[in-house]
Structure formats: C-alpha cells, structure tokens
Motif scaffolding. Sequence first.
Motif, PDB file in Angstrom:
ATOM      1  N   LYS A 168      52.059 -15.880 -66.152  1.00  0.00           N
ATOM      2  CA  LYS A 168      52.632 -16.913 -65.287  1.00  0.00           C
ATOM      3  C   LYS A 168      51.739 -17.118 -64.070  1.00  0.00           C
ATOM      4  CE  LYS A 168      56.686 -17.783 -62.378  1.00  0.00           C
ATOM      5  NZ  LYS A 168      57.974 -17.221 -61.948  1.00  0.00           N
ATOM      6  N   THR A 215      51.634 -19.368 -60.549  1.00  0.00           N
ATOM      7  CA  THR A 215      52.468 -20.169 -59.656  1.00  0.00           C
ATOM      8  C   THR A 215      51.624 -20.668 -58.490  1.00  0.00           C
ATOM      9  OG1 THR A 215      54.380 -18.800 -60.206  1.00  0.00           O
ATOM     10  CG2 THR A 215      54.575 -20.227 -58.279  1.00  0.00           C
ATOM     11  N   GLY A 269      59.394 -22.941 -66.440  1.00  0.00           N
ATOM     12  CA  GLY A 269      58.109 -23.483 -66.026  1.00  0.00           C
ATOM     13  C   GLY A 269      57.515 -24.266 -67.166  1.00  0.00           C
ATOM     14  N   LYS A 312      54.712 -24.045 -55.457  1.00  0.00           N
ATOM     15  CA  LYS A 312      55.800 -23.569 -56.318  1.00  0.00           C
ATOM     16  C   LYS A 312      55.781 -24.169 -57.717  1.00  0.00           C
ATOM     17  CE  LYS A 312      57.252 -21.167 -52.864  1.00  0.00           C
ATOM     18  NZ  LYS A 312      56.939 -19.714 -52.808  1.00  0.00           N
ATOM     19  N   TYR A 316      46.808 -19.504 -56.718  1.00  0.00           N
ATOM     20  CA  TYR A 316      47.802 -19.323 -57.772  1.00  0.00           C
ATOM     21  C   TYR A 316      48.151 -17.829 -57.863  1.00  0.00           C
ATOM     22  CZ  TYR A 316      47.082 -24.055 -59.630  1.00  0.00           C
ATOM     23  OH  TYR A 316      47.030 -25.423 -59.799  1.00  0.00           O
ATOM     24  N   GLU A 338      54.916 -24.054 -61.406  1.00  0.00           N
ATOM     25  CA  GLU A 338      54.693 -22.888 -62.259  1.00  0.00           C
ATOM     26  C   GLU A 338      54.096 -23.295 -63.602  1.00  0.00           C
ATOM     27  OE1 GLU A 338      58.622 -21.416 -62.512  1.00  0.00           O
ATOM     28  OE2 GLU A 338      58.621 -20.478 -60.524  1.00  0.00           O
TER      29      GLU A 338
END
Length: 717
Positions: A530, A532, A679, A536, A570, A538
Amino acid sequence: MARNIGRFLVLIAAALIYSSALASSIFQPISDSHRSAALELFNPLGGSFSSVEKTYEELRTFEVLGIDKRSDISTAACQSVSEILGSSSSTLKDLFYALKVNGILQCGIKEDVFEGVASRLQSVVGGASALLDFYYSVGGLVLIKGQTSKDDLYLADAEGVFRSIKALSQSDGRWRYNSNNPESSTFAAGLALEALAGIVSLSSSEIDQSLISTTKNDILKLFDSIEKYGMQLSLSLSLSLSLSQIIIFWNLNSVDFKLSRHSLQLFIVDDGAFYFDEKLVGAREHQGALSTTSSVVRGLTAFAAVTSGSLNLPSGKILGLAKFFLGIGIPGDAKDLFNQVDSLAFLESNTVSIPLILSLPATVLSLTKKDALKVKVNTVLGSNAPPLMVNLLQVLRSGSKDTSLIESQELKFDPENAVYTLDAMPKSVDVGKYTFVFEMVLHDSDHKNLYATGGRIRIPIFVTGVIEVDSAEIAVLDSDLGSIETKKKIDLAGENTVSLSANHLQKLRLSFQLSTPLGHAFKPHQAILKLTHETKVEHMFVMGSSGKQFEIILDFLGQVEKFFYLSGRYNVQLAVGDAVMENSFLKAIGHVDLDLPAPPEKAPQPPAQPLDPNLIYAFSYFLGSYTFAISWVLSWAIAFRGELEELPFLICSCRVRHPLPSWHCSGFVALHAFLAEVGSIHNTESTWFLGSFPDVCWTQNPFSPGLIIIQVEISLT
C-alpha cells in the motif's frame, strides 16, 4: 458507477444476511444460552400472558430447560386456568391448553370441574368431524386422565373415532383438516398422529392392529417427503458495470456461493439435517418449516410411545431432525424457541431413536499454544451420553481428496469432565484448514437400536500458528538495466523508517519470504503493498508469490496515470494477513519520495475523499448486535469513490472476543476480524482473497444453523 456499486454491495449484504440462515455441520446441544434467551423472550406483561397457550409455552420451555419460574406466574396462571375450566363457554383450544398448564402447575382443580370438562369433551369427540376438534378434545381427555384419580376414563367407541380421524389421511402420509377440504397438510399430519395416540391410550380394548399398521405405513410415507436442509437460491442482477464479469466465490462450511454479473446462486451442501415443510396453500395460518417439523415430531413420538413394534424409521432421519432443531441456534422468537426446545425434549425421550450429538468446544486450535483437540458427546438437551468411544478416523487438509494425515485412533475419555481428548496433534498438521472425521461407537450393543450416532461426522477445524517472515528487503531499480540503485533490509517484526527516492523511470521492488511452523511455503489470503500519498490518495497492489518468496516490482512509468501524476512523499505499508496466521500485520515500512512528470491537460483527477474517513474503519470498531456483515459491507459502500479499481479488501487479522447479546450467542464468540480499508487495486489480473472468518456467531433466524465464512475470493476478467 457509485450507484451501481452500491447496489452490488447491498446485494452482497443481503446474501450475507441470507447465508446466515444456512446450514453448518457444527451442531451444539442445548446450552445456558438457550436459558438466557428464554428468560429474555418470555417476558409477560403485568405478570400474565395474553393467552393460556402462551402461558403453557413459557412453562413448558422453562420446564425442559430446568428453569424454575413457576412461583412467579403460578397465581395469575392458576386463576386463569380455573376460570377457563369452570366456564361452559370456553373454547376447546383454551380448555386444552388450560389442562396443559395445570399439568405443570398443579393448580388444585376440583374433581367435579374435571368431570364437567371431561363430559363436554367426550360429547365433542362423539360428534366431531374436523381434525382440530378431534385433536383438542381427545388431547384434553388424555390430560384429564393423567391429572385425576379416575382410571376408568375411556372413549366409548375408541376404534370408531380412530377410523374417523384415519379417514382424513391421504396417500402421501399427510392429513386433511376436514372432509370438505381436499387440501392436505404436513402440519395436520402431526396433529392427527397425536390425536390417534391419544385414542389408543383412551381405549378400553386393543385397537385393530390393521389400523395401527396402516398408520405406521402413513408415517413411512410422510417421511418420504422429508427434505434435506439444502437448497439453491438464484437471483437476477440488474447492474451496469464496465467490468466484463465479477465473480465472487463464497466458500461456507456447508455453502457454496457464486455471484456473477447477471446472477446470484447459493448452493447449500448436505450436512445431515432433515426437516418437513408445509405445502398447504391457502391455509388460515401459514406454518413454517420449524412449526411443521415440530408438529410431526410431537405426533411421531406420541404414536410410537403408545404402540408396540418398530416404526422402521432410519435412525439417520431422526438424527437429522435433531440437527435441524439444533442448527437453528438461539431463536429470537418465543414461539420458535418453544417449538425448538419442546421438539428436542420429545426426541430426547422418544422410543424410536435417541440422537447423540458430537460437538467440539473449540474448532480453532493454536499450534503456538499447543491446544488439545477436545470432543464432547451429549444428548440434544445436553445430558451425558451412554458409554461409548470416539474415534478420529481421518484428518484431511483442505483441498485434498482422501489423503488422511493420520491413522485411525481412539480419543482418550476424561470421565471427570466428560470430554474426549487427543493426546497430541499429529506432527504433520501445519497451519491451515482441515476436516476432522469422527465416529462414535457404543459400548453396549443393545444401545445401537436405542441411540442414533450418525456414522462418520465431518467437522472443519482451523489450525493457527505464527508464520515466519524472513529476507525482507526493499529496493529502487534502474528502469532500463534493472540494476539496484538503492537496497535496504527491513524488519517486518519490528519498526522501520526506510527512506527512498525514485522517479518515473525507475522501479520499486519489495520482497520477503513466508514459511509455516513446519517450514512449508505459506500463501496468506492477503499480501498487499500500500502506497499512500500525502494527500491521502491510496494505491494498493497484490503481491505475487512463488513458493516461499513474495515479490512485487512496481514500474512507475506504467503507473503515472493511475497515480494521477502526483509527485511527493508516499508512505509505504505492507499488509499480510490470514485467518490461520496469528501474527498477521499491517506494517509501516517507511516512505518513498516519488518524482513524476507534470500531468497533461486532460489527465484524470484524484478521487474525492470521504467526508468522514473514520467511517471506512467501521468494521474494525463495530461488531454490531445485529450482524457484523452489514457493518462490513456498509464500510465498503461508504468508502467507495466511484472508481472501478477501488475494490475493498481486508488487511489486518486480529482475534477479538465480543458479546452479541441481542443475537443470543453462546456466551462469547471468538471470530477472526479483518480491518476494512479501501483504495485503488491496480494489479488484480488474477484471483485474490478478501478474507476468512472462522467462528462466527449463531444468529437467531429460524433457518440459521450458523454462519461460518471460510474464504472469499474475487476474480476479475
């Protein structure tokens, strides 16, 4: 798109709620949870019930469950009984239930009152033509005979009355309510058998054996219509998705669930439960499967108790009826609870075949804690079973055919705790899902015709353990040559603050190894990287594996559009989770400063963020008192942002213990929950797993033996 996705999720929610009504092969005898439910459900207004029938249902339920509440309602109930029995205008139904209440409370009714009621009932029997009139009047006379000192209470023409009721029977074993109605009923068959049993006990001489034999044959015909607890549900969808197809396979313990773009299908696998369903159309009061099966059980056991000789019913069918009632779990309705408990009480003491229930206190065993396998055998009401041995015949790993990991062995009996235990788990048992196959063998050969054990019993078992995580590293690669520009080791068991930088011409590689306690390769349900952005937004990527090795290489050149050309920092996280993985984790690795080119004029914009980001995590905070499935699916819908790739996933495994009082659960329930995140999933070319939920609480639906979600997969094509 968001609206269509919302409909899609609502459909899944409906399927989840419906699937909570489906069958499971794990059955538990009556427990303290039923007693707690009874105290909650039977709550009379002002100390009295709305009818004498409801009063009897409460008293009978408490009597079977061993709850002494008679003193709380005896005064009001006995006053009502006295008034009903002393009134010439009381209905047959009220007289019948007043006598039933008196049988429990012993209200001190005078003999002359009994004589007056008996005289009235005998008069009704002589002129009756409808089944319900026979049922209430004959049943009332049987009750009076048992509650008075009169031993000479007989029907004048018992055999004639028997023939009158028998004339309402049909060739398929069902009965009509009266001669003017051609419709036959399974529920009525149970009433008729009870009435016929009463006539046999009220007869001063033996009933013609040919009538008894034909009635036994009617019972066999009725059992020809018994239904397995299995069905197929198909629904049509009206969704306009740009996906070519969405397929969800929902592997429940005894349910196969398939959802495609245009149809929904549920397939329930046979688990040995049987029930009777009402097929009468246009009845004044529809009888569901629970009340219909209860009626047949009462009639069957009553008739078997007053006649000699065997009914020649397969013991497996009787055990299947018990499984149906136990599979209901904890009903949320007083009438349903009464039908369940009352029927199980009759099965507990019937002369046909007494069911024995094999159950496991825990179906999730930890290798780390060295949990022992424990098995209990009880009657349906929880009494101890007769002397027997329990054999573990096979241990089958999920997905294997017939290759057992053990030889057949006998479990050791602990008489103090009435539990059968396995000395040690087989050394070849690793983490994963297994099917344990048991059998019960009665010590006394005479008991074989008295008890129903059910042959081989298959129970799903989850074995959990700590998964070893090794050789974890993250690197930035040159896009053209694949040479390593930056490489750093990471500790997935500790804290990490890795700092990397890359541009759109480079690649990011993450790799690690997973192995089970026995050193085998382990593939979790979730292994997701993941990223991000500081805004915010994702992005998530499913990691591929080969043996123990997990690796993903992100080519930023091919991701710039999906990353919306957003340069900046990120945060990098890794989610690895599985129901059998005791150390599932969502681990922060560090961050990567990504330099992407400026966006072109018509570049896609980042999706709008939800108004309240905390709602995304609703599932992790709320395991609602109605159904956690609703919370889970709603968290999907809330978090959806209109993008096709934004599919939900479950990323962090944790075990929680949570009481669900309005579900009337058996004490506390252990369930593996997964935090919900949402996401953009960018690399879903192949099947990936959403999660696994062993040990989910029993619900209160009359058709809800228990929901155990084993695995959810989504496959995109």
